[in-house]
Scaffold this active site. Structure first.
Site, PDB file in Angstrom:
ATOM      1  N   LEU A  26       8.450   4.469  -6.554  1.00 58.59           N
ATOM      2  CA  LEU A  26       7.437   4.473  -7.492  1.00 58.59           C
ATOM      3  C   LEU A  26       6.245   3.867  -6.913  1.00 58.59           C
ATOM      4  CD1 LEU A  26       6.215   5.217 -10.322  1.00 58.59           C
ATOM      5  CD2 LEU A  26       7.303   3.026 -10.930  1.00 58.59           C
ATOM      6  N   TYR A  27       6.501   2.532  -6.593  1.00 61.59           N
ATOM      7  CA  TYR A  27       5.386   1.647  -6.578  1.00 61.59           C
ATOM      8  C   TYR A  27       4.350   2.255  -5.081  1.00 61.59           C
ATOM      9  CZ  TYR A  27       7.853  -1.453  -9.483  1.00 61.59           C
ATOM     10  OH  TYR A  27       8.471  -1.891 -10.489  1.00 61.59           O
ATOM     11  N   ARG A  28       5.274   2.832  -4.238  1.00 59.53           N
ATOM     12  CA  ARG A  28       4.636   3.287  -2.874  1.00 59.53           C
ATOM     13  C   ARG A  28       3.825   4.614  -3.222  1.00 59.53           C
ATOM     14  NH1 ARG A  28       4.198  -1.269   0.130  1.00 59.53           N
ATOM     15  NH2 ARG A  28       6.294  -1.529   1.218  1.00 59.53           N
TER      16      ARG A  28
END
Length: 188
Positions: free
Chosen positions: A153-155
């Protein structure tokens, strides 16, 4: 299974803190003995400037929670960031500017049975869409090869490394501290 993502007022957040913390405990597989302490910490965090919270709800059940607030030089977390940056030879001029103008994504959690379905992404977009800071910063436990839903998600939202293998005071686990410019450039 389409969640409703909604912002929570500070009173809604504080009243519902026990339910929200239960999502956190389940998502992180923490011991329930920490529940009362975390409820109090979360309620205190709701008093920070810029506090924003969102919840994901499916069929009247809270399945996700995300909250954050404006970073502050008085916060323990920013002291930890500055320590980490010094340990890696910084902070640079750019990092100094960033750590005085960021939105701290304090918590992002989705119930295990609902992970991997875009709920975290929707919560992050809602959480960060009105943040007045130049960047968002968060930390997440290190995982071999970043092989979990959180890192994915963060990437996908454009978060890059600020610190890796960092240990916060009082916690022996290694963390990645990630950063992204705001507003988010990656779509739903």
């Amino acid at each position: 299974m389409s969640p409703i993502i909604r912002k929570l007022s500070i009173p809604e957040f504080t009243i519902n803190a026990p339910v929200l913390v239960d999502v956190y405990i389940d998502a992180m597989n923490y011991d329930k003995a920490i529940r009362d302490t975390r409820i109090e910490v979360w309620r205190r965090n709701s008093q920070n400037p810029g506090f924003t919270a969102v919840a994901a709800v499916i069929d009247d059940q809270v399945v996700g929670i995300a909250y954050g607030f404006n970073g502050s030089p008085d916060h323990w977390w920013q002291h930890q960031l500055r320590r980490g940056l010094r340990q890696q030879g910084g902070p640079t001029e750019e990092e100094i500017h960033i750590i005085y103008d960021y939105f701290e994504v304090a918590e992002v959690h989705v119930q295990p049975g609902f992970q991997g379905h875009g709920i975290g992404r929707k919560m992050m977009h809602e959480l960060l869409k009105d943040a007045a800071s130049s960047h968002a910063i968060l930390s997440t436990p290190e995982i071999d090869e970043e092989a979990n839903h959180a890192f994915s998600l963060y990437r996908s939202l454009g978060f890059s490394d600020l610190l890796r293998d960092f240990r916060f005071d009082g916690d022996q686990r290694a963390f990645a501290v990630l950063i992204t410019p705001l507003p988010l450039q990656h779509s739903l």
